[in-house]
Design an enzyme around this catalytic site. Structure first.
Site, mmCIF file in Angstrom:
data_model
loop_
_atom_site.group_PDB
_atom_site.id
_atom_site.type_symbol
_atom_site.label_atom_id
_atom_site.label_comp_id
_atom_site.label_asym_id
_atom_site.label_seq_id
_atom_site.Cartn_x
_atom_site.Cartn_y
_atom_site.Cartn_z
ATOM 1 N N ASP A 257 0.849 -1.200 0.000
ATOM 2 C CA ASP A 257 0.000 0.000 0.000
ATOM 3 C C ASP A 257 0.882 1.247 0.000
ATOM 4 O O ASP A 257 1.984 1.216 -0.534
ATOM 5 C CB ASP A 257 -0.960 -0.053 1.201
ATOM 6 C CG ASP A 257 -2.254 0.714 0.938
ATOM 7 O OD1 ASP A 257 -2.177 1.887 0.557
ATOM 8 O OD2 ASP A 257 -3.343 0.139 1.097
ATOM 9 N N HIS A 280 2.029 1.920 -3.254
ATOM 10 C CA HIS A 280 1.137 2.921 -3.847
ATOM 11 C C HIS A 280 1.726 4.325 -3.832
ATOM 12 O O HIS A 280 1.011 5.303 -4.037
ATOM 13 C CB HIS A 280 -0.227 2.900 -3.143
ATOM 14 C CG HIS A 280 -0.991 1.618 -3.359
ATOM 15 N ND1 HIS A 280 -2.256 1.396 -2.889
ATOM 16 C CD2 HIS A 280 -0.640 0.488 -4.025
ATOM 17 C CE1 HIS A 280 -2.656 0.177 -3.249
ATOM 18 N NE2 HIS A 280 -1.689 -0.388 -3.918
#
Ligand SMILES: *[C@@H]1O[C@H](CO)[C@@H](O)[C@H](O)[C@H]1NC(C)=O
Ligand SMILES: *[C@@H]1O[C@H](CO)[C@@H](O)[C@H](O)[C@H]1NC(C)=O
Ligand SMILES: *[C@@H]1O[C@H](CO)[C@@H](O)[C@H](O)[C@H]1NC(C)=O
Ligand SMILES: *[C@@H]1O[C@H](CO)[C@@H](O)[C@H](O)[C@H]1NC(C)=O
Ligand SMILES: *[C@@H]1O[C@H](CO)[C@@H](O)[C@H](O)[C@H]1NC(C)=O
Ligand SMILES: *[C@@H]1O[C@H](CO)[C@@H](O)[C@H](O)[C@H]1NC(C)=O
Ligand SMILES: *[C@@H]1O[C@H](CO)[C@@H](O)[C@H](O)[C@H]1NC(C)=O
Length: 451
Positions: A257, A280
């Site tokens: 993430d 991310h």
């Protein structure tokens, strides 16, 4: 708007000045509380035996001396609790040590403060979490190593913190959609901390977020390594919430993430020389979910390498929120095959049902991108999707060279985005100029291919 500092250089300066100022106050107040109280107030415990140099002596606590086995099987939680209690109540500096080549199994634990003096947690060994999520039954499922109200703490060492998150990931609703969504623990959380220094540790496979700071003031993170597979759900690297004066540098983060995420009520955050990927990317927000109020200001990212990340530099806000995201500077960032290198998304929707258009929005203003280069895995290298009611203002692009990884032309998308640029900017910026400008404008980049 918060009081901005005049340049990124001076915001760096103000951190240093503030830290120095802060350290002065702290060492001064430590001094007065030790010497002042003992000598002037003559508290009951300060008899003729009081020996200042003794009370200031550093005391070292080895968890192995307090029952920890460090074999990775035996539950060492009690030893950690006992040692923390002792170290935290030491009047002088104290150091807790976990030994190299040992693996300590530690169940969810709270390291509570305030402590009497400065503490150092030297993690030389490995700390592992129980691998079965049921160990959290009847406990707060969002915490594993939880530091609460601890000031003046240094966590360092060459050791490792392993969240053993594999079973949590398998049970995540993002991996197995038949499962109900629930939150998993953050491996290491610092809540309401002040004057914290985290360095040189390695964190792997957290159940969810690896390292979180909430309501903290004056935090330094350096030379930290975070590693989790790109496929692991919600495994943020470092998460900052409601914190101020945070300095993160020289760290390497690869997760499933966000590399670093910064959310509501955080300010004066400086991120320097970090490497992200997979994951991310660096994310500010989401801000303003469910009509909430959230602001972030004075954030600088200077020196980063992002490779194979889903996003590069992103600001995301939800419709209906209140507050602002201002004075944010991204510079000297190298991107390698990043899917969405530069993104401002004011229509972010992290909800199973569609988010309705709202009139209110977080105000996004004074955001600069300088020296952002490399390759984009998609054609849309820059996306500014701003609010209809509150357009983004004072966006600034300089020295941008984002070319397509696949060889096509990259482009820029703008919606209600006002700003300016200078120097070479590729893809060519698509800012709107007038306040009444209400159209979507997509410009293909200029024909600049080989950089
Ligand atoms: C814009 O933000 C930068 C920090 O990124 C700051 O130095 C500058 O003063 C801000 N400008 C205005 C007009 O607020
Ligand atoms: C205090 O402790 C130090 C070191 O243990 C010792 O050298 C010194 O004499 C002590 N002073 C007093 C006043 O007891
Ligand atoms: C998904 O979860 C359900 C219920 O927890 C379980 O029965 C099933 O085997 C899981 N599927 C996979 C692919 O792991
Ligand atoms: C930010 O601060 C505002 C006002 O103090 C508060 O209402 C809000 O809940 C805070 N938001 C977050 C994310 O902490
Ligand atoms: C960042 O890296 C550069 C080049 O290695 C170095 O000169 C600089 O001091 C570093 N900055 C920080 C804050 O560590
Ligand atoms: C946010 O506010 C709007 C109108 O102000 C309202 O229609 C909506 O239901 C609110 N959303 C939430 C999640 O509270
Ligand atoms: C919300 O607003 C955006 C931008 O004006 C528009 O493109 C979109 O269609 C709207 N969505 C809804 C559900 O009205």
């Amino acid at each position: 708007m918060g009081k901005p500092s005049s340049s990124s250089a001076s915001s760096c300066g103000s951190i240093i000045i503030l830290s120095v100022y802060y350290i002065c106050i702290c060492s001064f107040s430590n001094f007065t509380s030790v010497e002042g109280f003992d000598s002037l107030l003559r508290l009951p415990h300060s008899g003729p035996n009081t020996n200042l140099s003794l009370s200031k002596t550093k005391t070292v606590f080895y968890v192995n001396d307090y029952g920890a086995k460090g074999d990775g099987i035996h539950d060492d939680t009690k030893a950690f609790k006992d040692v923390w209690k002792l170290a935290c109540s030491q009047p002088g500096k104290a150091k807790i040590v976990t030994q190299a080549a040992k693996t300590y199994l530690v169940r969810p634990i709270t390291f509570g403060g305030p402590c009497k003096a400065k503490l150092k947690f030297r993690m030389s060994g490995t700390i592992i979490a129980p691998n079965d999520p049921s160990a959290w039954d009847s406990l707060n499922a969002q915490r594993w190593l939880y530091f609460h109200k601890v000031d003046h703490l240094t966590v360092d060492g060459s050791g490792k913190i392993d969240g053993m998150g594999q079973e949590w990931w398998a049970q995540s609703c993002k991996i197995n959609t038949t499962n109900a969504c629930r939150r998993a623990p953050t491996a290491m959380t610092f809540h309401k901390c002040k004057d914290l220094n985290v360095k040189k540790i390695t964190m792997v496979n957290s159940q969810q977020t690896h390292l979180a700071f909430t309501q903290c003031v004056q935090v330094e993170v350096s030379n930290v390594i975070v590693q989790a597979p790109g496929s692991s759900p919600n495994t943020d690297g470092i998460h900052i919430s409601s914190s101020t004066l945070v300095d993160i540098r020289e760290s390497t983060i690869g997760t499933g993430d966000d590399c670093i995420s910064i959310v509501g009520n955080s300010s004066v955050i400086q991120i320097t020389n970090i490497t992200c990927g997979p994951g991310h990317g660096i994310s500010i927000g989401s801000l303003g979910k469910s009509n909430s109020s959230a602001s972030v200001n004075d954030i600088s990212v200077d020196g980063a390498i992002l490779s194979n990340t889903e996003n590069g530099l992103r600001i995301k806000t939800c419709q209906g929120g209140f507050g602002f995201a201002t004075n944010i500077a991204f510079q000297n960032v190298w991107m390698e095959k990043v899917s969405n290198p530069i993104v401002i998304d004011q229509y972010y929707c992290d909800s199973p049902v569609e988010c309705l258009n709202q009139t209110w929005a977080i105000k996004v203003q004074n955001i600069s991108f300088v020296g952002i280069k490399g390759t984009s895995a998609t054609d849309e290298a820059i996306r500014f999707a701003c609010s209809d009611r509150f357009p983004c203002e004072m966006l600034y692009l300089e020295d941008i060279q984002l070319i397509s990884y696949n060889g096509g032309l990259t482009n820029c998308f703008c919606w209600e985005a006002q700003g300016s640029f200078s120097g070479l900017v590729f893809p060519h910026p698509c800012f709107s100029h007038g306040e009444s400008y209400l159209g979507r404008k997509v410009l293909p980049g200029s024909v600049l291919q080989s950089i």
